[in-house]
Design a protein around this motif. Structure first.
Motif, PDB file in Angstrom:
ATOM      1  N   UNK A 163       6.860  -4.262  -5.998  1.00  0.00           N
ATOM      2  CA  UNK A 163       7.771  -3.434  -6.966  1.00  0.00           C
ATOM      3  C   UNK A 163       9.296  -3.625  -6.468  1.00  0.00           C
ATOM      4  N   UNK A 164      10.092  -3.490  -7.625  1.00  0.00           N
ATOM      5  CA  UNK A 164      11.441  -3.566  -7.319  1.00  0.00           C
ATOM      6  C   UNK A 164      12.146  -2.156  -7.143  1.00  0.00           C
ATOM      7  N   UNK A 165      12.947  -1.771  -6.495  1.00  0.00           N
ATOM      8  CA  UNK A 165      13.783  -0.559  -6.502  1.00  0.00           C
ATOM      9  C   UNK A 165      14.065  -0.266  -7.877  1.00  0.00           C
ATOM     10  N   UNK A 166      13.638   1.082  -8.254  1.00  0.00           N
ATOM     11  CA  UNK A 166      13.967   1.845  -9.507  1.00  0.00           C
ATOM     12  C   UNK A 166      12.766   1.432 -10.555  1.00  0.00           C
ATOM     13  N   UNK A 182       4.775  10.868 -13.040  1.00  0.00           N
ATOM     14  CA  UNK A 182       5.567   9.694 -12.943  1.00  0.00           C
ATOM     15  C   UNK A 182       6.224   9.018 -11.673  1.00  0.00           C
ATOM     16  N   UNK A 183       6.049   7.937 -11.046  1.00  0.00           N
ATOM     17  CA  UNK A 183       6.625   7.652  -9.865  1.00  0.00           C
ATOM     18  C   UNK A 183       7.859   6.542  -9.852  1.00  0.00           C
ATOM     19  N   UNK A 184       8.667   6.926  -9.297  1.00  0.00           N
ATOM     20  CA  UNK A 184       9.896   5.973  -9.148  1.00  0.00           C
ATOM     21  C   UNK A 184       9.926   5.250  -7.692  1.00  0.00           C
ATOM     22  N   UNK A 185       9.876   3.903  -7.844  1.00  0.00           N
ATOM     23  CA  UNK A 185       9.968   3.187  -6.219  1.00  0.00           C
ATOM     24  C   UNK A 185      11.390   2.981  -5.877  1.00  0.00           C
ATOM     25  N   UNK A 186      11.667   3.408  -4.669  1.00  0.00           N
ATOM     26  CA  UNK A 186      13.063   3.257  -4.236  1.00  0.00           C
ATOM     27  C   UNK A 186      13.381   2.454  -3.158  1.00  0.00           C
ATOM     28  N   UNK A 187      12.232   1.653  -2.744  1.00  0.00           N
ATOM     29  CA  UNK A 187      12.435   0.549  -1.766  1.00  0.00           C
ATOM     30  C   UNK A 187      12.076   0.885  -0.364  1.00  0.00           C
ATOM     31  N   UNK A 188      12.483   0.280   0.562  1.00  0.00           N
ATOM     32  CA  UNK A 188      12.189   0.381   1.967  1.00  0.00           C
ATOM     33  C   UNK A 188      13.275   1.509   2.641  1.00  0.00           C
ATOM     34  N   UNK A 189      12.737   2.436   3.338  1.00  0.00           N
ATOM     35  CA  UNK A 189      13.560   3.522   3.908  1.00  0.00           C
ATOM     36  C   UNK A 189      13.050   3.741   5.385  1.00  0.00           C
ATOM     37  N   UNK A 190      13.455   3.727   6.329  1.00  0.00           N
ATOM     38  CA  UNK A 190      12.938   3.974   7.790  1.00  0.00           C
ATOM     39  C   UNK A 190      11.557   3.335   8.015  1.00  0.00           C
ATOM     40  N   UNK A 191      11.383   2.037   7.415  1.00  0.00           N
ATOM     41  CA  UNK A 191      10.315   1.487   7.452  1.00  0.00           C
ATOM     42  C   UNK A 191       9.287   1.893   6.625  1.00  0.00           C
TER      43      UNK A 191
END
Length: 239
Positions: A163-166, A182-191
């Motif tokens: 997935x891509x952020x957003x 509904x889920x929104x992916x935000x990328x990697x954060x703190x691993x």
């Protein structure tokens, strides 16, 4: 433990969809922290239990606040759901049983062992049973929390690495009190994978976005937090 949640949908990430996910019985402890202005304290403890045989998924959440001003607030939620991911198209969730319980015993009674949670005067559940006075806002929170337990399954199944952020994913819910999440992916954060989510309630978005971090190796939420009218509440996985 009041309200938890997120928003609207568009793109569909790939799921590990052709095979159901089997999950051995697990108990996951959480601490609940409350922040408002200069106040920053741990206010409660909770425990999620999850299990799946590859078809039916069962989950519970039990929690009670740390004794404060003569009160202990208890929450107990149950969700039994048949998860039906497909080779193409959206994942779906069929709820076969769901209930959420709200209890508010006094500390002295709770600690004495004389508290009887099955007494209708001591509880209120999302099916309208029980005589305990509880606001609509409180019961909305209990309802959404019981739906939220299904994410312990889907977080293991969604392939966040593609997935891509957003990017967003909406999962329809059939047979439950909510109709979608509904889920929104935000990328990697703190691993960890950063994910926001929100449920619908009574046909409309709940209005409260829950920010979550999911451990990649296990699919277990390590933090969940939401800003509420009374302050900011965070659940942290305990050791």
């Amino acid at each position: 433990m009041k309200k938890l949640l997120l928003f609207f949908a568009a793109l569909l990430p790939s799921l590990a969809a052709s095979a159901q996910v089997s999950i051995p019985y697990q108990e996951i402890p959480y601490d609940v922290h409350y922040h408002w202005g200069l106040i920053d304290v741990m206010i409660a403890h909770g425990r999620a239990t999850i299990q799946s045989d590859g078809q039916n998924f069962s989950a519970t959440l039990d929690g009670n606040s740390i004794p404060w001003e003569g009160r202990v607030f208890c929450v107990s939620d149950t969700l039994n759901a048949l998860m039906t991911p497909q080779a193409s198209g959206p994942a779906r969730e069929q709820v076969t049983y769901q209930n959420g319980w709200y209890l508010k015993p006094k500390v002295t009674v709770f600690n004495s062992g004389n508290f009887h949670p099955d007494d209708p005067a001591n509880y209120r559940n999302i099916h309208g049973q029980g005589a305990l006075d509880a606001s609509g806002e409180t019961m909305e929170a209990i309802t959404v929390t019981s739906d939220m337990l299904a994410l312990f399954y889907y977080f293991r199944q969604i392939d966040f690495s593609t997935m891509q952020p957003g990017q967003q994913l909406t999962i329809p819910i059939e047979g439950g009190f909510a109709r979608s999440v509904t889920l929104t992916y935000g990328g990697i954060q703190d691993g960890n994978y950063a994910v926001d989510f929100q449920y619908t309630y009574n046909g409309a978005p709940s209005g409260y976005t829950v920010t979550c971090q999911v451990e990649p190796a296990t699919g277990v939420p390590v933090t969940m937090s939401a800003s509420l009218p009374v302050g900011h509440v965070t659940l942290l996985r305990a050791n």
